[in-house]
Design an enzyme around this catalytic site. Structure first.
Site, PDB file in Angstrom:
ATOM      1  N   HIS A 199      23.062  67.840  38.573  1.00  0.00           N
ATOM      2  CA  HIS A 199      22.739  68.286  39.923  1.00  0.00           C
ATOM      3  C   HIS A 199      21.518  67.595  40.504  1.00  0.00           C
ATOM      4  O   HIS A 199      21.435  67.392  41.710  1.00  0.00           O
ATOM      5  CB  HIS A 199      22.667  69.804  39.998  1.00  0.00           C
ATOM      6  CG  HIS A 199      24.028  70.344  40.241  1.00  0.00           C
ATOM      7  ND1 HIS A 199      24.911  70.553  39.214  1.00  0.00           N
ATOM      8  CD2 HIS A 199      24.690  70.598  41.383  1.00  0.00           C
ATOM      9  CE1 HIS A 199      26.053  70.946  39.732  1.00  0.00           C
ATOM     10  NE2 HIS A 199      25.947  70.992  41.049  1.00  0.00           N
ATOM     11  N   ARG A 306      27.972  74.320  48.401  1.00  0.00           N
ATOM     12  CA  ARG A 306      27.624  74.883  47.082  1.00  0.00           C
ATOM     13  C   ARG A 306      26.620  76.024  47.296  1.00  0.00           C
ATOM     14  O   ARG A 306      25.416  75.777  47.357  1.00  0.00           O
ATOM     15  CB  ARG A 306      26.989  73.812  46.204  1.00  0.00           C
ATOM     16  CG  ARG A 306      27.923  72.726  45.702  1.00  0.00           C
ATOM     17  CD  ARG A 306      27.159  71.788  44.776  1.00  0.00           C
ATOM     18  NE  ARG A 306      28.024  70.937  44.007  1.00  0.00           N
ATOM     19  CZ  ARG A 306      28.252  69.649  44.282  1.00  0.00           C
ATOM     20  NH1 ARG A 306      27.678  69.097  45.312  1.00  0.00           N
ATOM     21  NH2 ARG A 306      29.046  68.931  43.502  1.00  0.00           N
ATOM     22  N   ARG A 342      32.155  77.544  49.057  1.00  0.00           N
ATOM     23  CA  ARG A 342      32.561  77.824  47.670  1.00  0.00           C
ATOM     24  C   ARG A 342      31.768  79.025  47.175  1.00  0.00           C
ATOM     25  O   ARG A 342      30.552  79.085  47.341  1.00  0.00           O
ATOM     26  CB  ARG A 342      32.262  76.627  46.779  1.00  0.00           C
ATOM     27  CG  ARG A 342      32.569  76.939  45.324  1.00  0.00           C
ATOM     28  CD  ARG A 342      32.387  75.739  44.444  1.00  0.00           C
ATOM     29  NE  ARG A 342      30.984  75.480  44.162  1.00  0.00           N
ATOM     30  CZ  ARG A 342      30.575  74.476  43.376  1.00  0.00           C
ATOM     31  NH1 ARG A 342      31.463  73.661  42.839  1.00  0.00           N
ATOM     32  NH2 ARG A 342      29.307  74.298  43.138  1.00  0.00           N
ATOM     33  N   GLU A 443      39.508  72.388  38.492  1.00  0.00           N
ATOM     34  CA  GLU A 443      38.536  71.601  37.734  1.00  0.00           C
ATOM     35  C   GLU A 443      38.591  71.903  36.241  1.00  0.00           C
ATOM     36  O   GLU A 443      37.757  71.443  35.470  1.00  0.00           O
ATOM     37  CB  GLU A 443      37.121  71.790  38.292  1.00  0.00           C
ATOM     38  CG  GLU A 443      36.707  73.216  38.561  1.00  0.00           C
ATOM     39  CD  GLU A 443      35.332  73.334  39.224  1.00  0.00           C
ATOM     40  OE1 GLU A 443      34.576  72.350  39.271  1.00  0.00           O
ATOM     41  OE2 GLU A 443      35.011  74.440  39.686  1.00  0.00           O
ATOM     42  N   ASN A 466      34.118  66.302  38.855  1.00  0.00           N
ATOM     43  CA  ASN A 466      32.979  66.285  37.923  1.00  0.00           C
ATOM     44  C   ASN A 466      33.295  67.120  36.689  1.00  0.00           C
ATOM     45  O   ASN A 466      33.082  66.694  35.557  1.00  0.00           O
ATOM     46  CB  ASN A 466      31.716  66.862  38.590  1.00  0.00           C
ATOM     47  CG  ASN A 466      31.353  66.133  39.858  1.00  0.00           C
ATOM     48  OD1 ASN A 466      31.802  65.019  40.075  1.00  0.00           O
ATOM     49  ND2 ASN A 466      30.551  66.761  40.699  1.00  0.00           N
ATOM     50  N   ASP A 467      33.773  68.328  36.933  1.00  0.00           N
ATOM     51  CA  ASP A 467      34.120  69.181  35.802  1.00  0.00           C
ATOM     52  C   ASP A 467      35.469  68.812  35.200  1.00  0.00           C
ATOM     53  O   ASP A 467      35.628  68.837  33.980  1.00  0.00           O
ATOM     54  CB  ASP A 467      34.121  70.660  36.236  1.00  0.00           C
ATOM     55  CG  ASP A 467      32.705  71.207  36.265  1.00  0.00           C
ATOM     56  OD1 ASP A 467      31.969  70.960  35.296  1.00  0.00           O
ATOM     57  OD2 ASP A 467      32.339  71.860  37.252  1.00  0.00           O
ATOM     58  N   ARG A 477      29.158  66.548  30.782  1.00  0.00           N
ATOM     59  CA  ARG A 477      28.769  65.683  31.904  1.00  0.00           C
ATOM     60  C   ARG A 477      27.267  65.450  31.994  1.00  0.00           C
ATOM     61  O   ARG A 477      26.817  64.563  32.696  1.00  0.00           O
ATOM     62  CB  ARG A 477      29.324  66.230  33.231  1.00  0.00           C
ATOM     63  CG  ARG A 477      28.697  67.509  33.691  1.00  0.00           C
ATOM     64  CD  ARG A 477      29.494  68.118  34.843  1.00  0.00           C
ATOM     65  NE  ARG A 477      28.727  68.195  36.067  1.00  0.00           N
ATOM     66  CZ  ARG A 477      29.069  68.921  37.128  1.00  0.00           C
ATOM     67  NH1 ARG A 477      30.193  69.617  37.113  1.00  0.00           N
ATOM     68  NH2 ARG A 477      28.332  68.941  38.194  1.00  0.00           N
ATOM     69  N   CYS A 514      36.528  66.982  45.859  1.00  0.00           N
ATOM     70  CA  CYS A 514      35.134  67.154  46.287  1.00  0.00           C
ATOM     71  C   CYS A 514      34.141  66.776  45.191  1.00  0.00           C
ATOM     72  O   CYS A 514      32.950  66.989  45.345  1.00  0.00           O
ATOM     73  CB  CYS A 514      34.878  68.578  46.769  1.00  0.00           C
ATOM     74  SG  CYS A 514      35.065  69.805  45.481  1.00  0.00           S
TER      75      CYS A 514
HETATM   76  C1  PEP Z   1      32.996  69.333  40.546  1.00  0.00           C
HETATM   77  O1  PEP Z   1      32.999  69.889  39.448  1.00  0.00           O
HETATM   78  O2  PEP Z   1      33.550  68.230  40.754  1.00  0.00           O
HETATM   79  C2  PEP Z   1      32.308  69.946  41.684  1.00  0.00           C
HETATM   80  C3  PEP Z   1      32.428  69.455  42.899  1.00  0.00           C
HETATM   81  O3  PEP Z   1      31.532  71.012  41.450  1.00  0.00           O
HETATM   82  P1  PEP Z   1      30.060  70.987  40.776  1.00  0.00           P
HETATM   83  O4  PEP Z   1      29.626  69.555  40.693  1.00  0.00           O
HETATM   84  O5  PEP Z   1      29.232  71.811  41.679  1.00  0.00           O
HETATM   85  O6  PEP Z   1      30.341  71.601  39.451  1.00  0.00           O
HETATM   86 MG    MG Z   2      32.460  71.974  39.260  1.00  0.00          MG
END
Ligand code: PEP
Ligand code: MG
Length: 588
Positions: A199, A306, A342, A443, A466-467, A477, A514
């Site tokens: 993040h 977020r 979200r 995800e 990402n997840d 990650r 996203c």
């Molecule tokens: C993701 O997991 O791709 C996502 C957009 O959510 P975050 O990065 O907030 O987990």
């Molecule tokens: Mg995520």
């Protein structure tokens, strides 16, 4: 080992996390727990030792009072109120008296005695049944660290404290710390650990601050104030760069700048491919004050808000009213463009700091008690948020989605709670959009392979790559040791994406992406070629993706995706995507 004190240039290779080049002085952010020395104090020095403790308490009170007034001025009185709790700790007779008694009976140095007593207090607070008192454990921990730092003559460590523009070098930065990263003074961000999707990096990218992560032990190799050059394109950190290095980078920067000017020219134009297909490009935001950036980027709306950062910044759950005001601000100012809110994705790597009762320690937080799992068990917090979102939906075009949905049952449970909230608002006579669209983030692999089942209860899907990548490949990650294995172009990822998209469309459910992949111009054509309907990214990346969309045809992107689906090596697929991008976007 090279040392910055020697003034010799040395280069460290890390992971390129946020593009850009920066040159400046390092702000070494060492936020680790203070190491407390333990020794016996000679009898004749004991009076001095108590006086030293008094001085440290006075100094800490002054620092806290100063921080309080700064926060009051810059953020608001409510946020500043937390420091009253800190001041109370510093005046707590029991804590101070017990420390002195511990010192008198053991003769150990005052840091050790204070540390022992405060640790007992923190422990006792964290076990209390009352939630409010339990939360005080975090305040106590925070303020005792400050006192210890003052006793040991160490600098206060705070990201807010950046006085002039500096390159922040840290071991790691938690999401709540990254939220306090001062946007006007961080020149660049460098962390020993971390990955492209941490993040802190997402925040850096949104601020257009160059970032390099995974530089291992750089914090131990540089001193505060050393000069460094950060290359966020290639993931390179050059400490004490020579004149010739600076000249070489100056030239690169000039070329990049003129390219960026071209990108900005394109931002007002529509996102239409050469073969005439319009592409929906949306923005990801974390704070309501980012709406200006969404407009500047000419995004078609917000594809991911977020909301957990509102919680992290306050350090507690905001009330329904506070959330409603925040969401309404975003929704109203972007209307009639859609805003996808979200629901909370707290827990995992994003616990509310110092709140061990709501977020107990977990050995495997990414697989743990986070996001929708946490919300379903903290119903009242969840319901406050759902009502706030519903109420905001009366002021513009709101869509809502749940993070980390693992299957159809979880979706049904979340929707049932939402239904309760709708009834409550109806009973209160409070307006909301009855047609509010509710979607799911895809995800987790279990959701990917039950897309068809979840589709029956979803108005739309948003793929969180990402997840999804971390769970598909079993790659944490945030772990820099295995960051090279985090491969968005792994065939397993591509097959999973294709499956989700095919199933979603078979059930007439639109599907966007996203995750960070959507904002990377190297991957965007692959995603569009696989058939996604929209891309949502940090606003800073919208110009690059739009420029690329306008330089390619969707037919070519589809051919790229078909070719990629037939390849077996992630590197080979990446090379095809990179070639596709380079053939269309030239830097000079
Ligand atoms: C993701 O997991 O791709 C996502 C957009 O959510 P975050 O990065 O907030 O987990
Ligand atoms: Mg995520």
């Amino acid at each position: 080992m090279p040392d910055s004190a020697s003034r010799n240039e040395f280069t460290v290779q890390g992971i390129a996390a946020s593009q850009g080049i920066a040159y400046g002085q390092i702000f070494l952010y060492l936020q680790n727990e203070v190491q407390v020395p333990d020794y016996q104090v000679e009898v004749e020095k004991r009076i001095d030792e108590v006086a030293r403790f008094d001085r440290a308490l006075v100094l800490t009170r002054q620092q806290v009072a100063r921080t309080k007034s700064e926060v009051e001025r810059n953020i608001g009185p409510e946020e500043a109120a937390i420091f009253d709790a800190h001041l109370m700790v510093l005046e707590d007779e029991a804590l101070i008296g017990e420390t002195i008694r511990e010192f008198e009976s053991t003769g150990r140095n005052i840091e050790t005695c204070f540390h022992r007593v405060s640790t007992r207090y923190v422990q006792a607070f964290s076990e209390i049944d009352d939630e409010y008192l339990r939360e005080r454990a975090g305040d106590l921990r925070d303020v005792t660290q400050r006192v210890l730092r003052n006793l040991l003559g160490q600098e206060e460590s705070s990201l807010n404290k950046l006085a002039d523009r500096r390159i922040v070098v840290a071991a790691d930065i938690t999401p709540s710390e990254s939220a306090s990263l001062d946007r006007s003074s961080a020149l660049a961000l460098v962390t020993d650990s971390g990955s492209k999707t941490s993040h802190a990096v997402i925040v850096a990218r949104s601020m257009k601050v160059p970032a390099v992560v995974g530089v291992r032990d750089l914090t131990r190799r540089v001193r505060d104030g050393a000069w460094a050059l950060i290359d966020g394109y290639d993931g390179v950190v050059i400490v004490n760069p020579s004149e010739s290095t600076l000249f070489r980078y100056g030239k690169i920067q000039e070329r990049k700048k003129s390219f960026e000017a071209r990108l900005l020219d394109a931002v007002r134009l529509p996102a239409v491919t050469l073969d005439g297909v319009g592409i929906t490009l949306l923005a990801n935001i974390e704070k309501s004050d980012e709406v200006g950036k969404v407009r500047e980027a000419h995004a078609d709306g917000v594809g991911l808000y977020r909301t957990e950062f509102l919680f992290l910044n306050l350090g507690r759950a905001p009330t329904e009213e506070e959330q409603f005001e925040d969401y309404r601000r975003v929704v109203e100012s972007l209307a009639p463009s859609p805003v996808v809110i979200r629901t909370l994705d707290l827990g995992g790597d994003k616990p509310i700091a110092g709140n061990a009762s709501l977020f107990p320690h977990e050995s495997n937080p990414f697989m743990g008690f986070r996001a929708i799992r946490w919300c379903l068990e903290n119903r009242e917090v969840f319901k406050d948020q759902l009502r706030a979102i519903l109420r905001a939906s009366a002021f513009g075009k709101v869509r809502m989605m749940y993070p980390m949905i693992s299957g159809a049952d979880e979706m049904a449970r979340a929707n049932a709670i939402l239904e309760e909230c709708r009834s409550e608002l109806r009973a209160r006579g409070v307006p909301f959009d009855p047609a509010l669209e509710v979607g799911a983030m895809i995800e987790i692999p279990s959701a990917a392979y039950t897309t068809d089942l979840i589709a029956r209860q979803s108005a739309f899907f948003s793929i969180g790559t990402n997840d999804l990548i971390q769970y598909t490949l079993a790659i944490d990650r945030g772990n820099d040791r295995i960051a090279h294995l985090y491969e968005p172009t792994h065939p397993a990822v591509l097959r999973t994406l294709r499956h989700i998209i095919t199933e979603a469309h078979r059930h007439k459910v639109p599907v966007g992406v996203c995750g960070e992949m959507a904002g990377d111009p190297v991957f965007a054509p692959l995603l569009l070629g696989l058939g996604v309907d929209s891309l949502s990214m940090t606003p800073a990346w919208l110009p690059s993706v739009k420029y690329l969309v306008r330089s390619m045809s969707l037919a070519d992107a589809r051919a790229l995706a078909e070719e990629a689906m037939g390849l077996s090596s992630p590197a080979e697929i990446y090379a095809r995507c990179d070639a596709f991008y380079r053939a269309r976007v030239r830097l000079d």
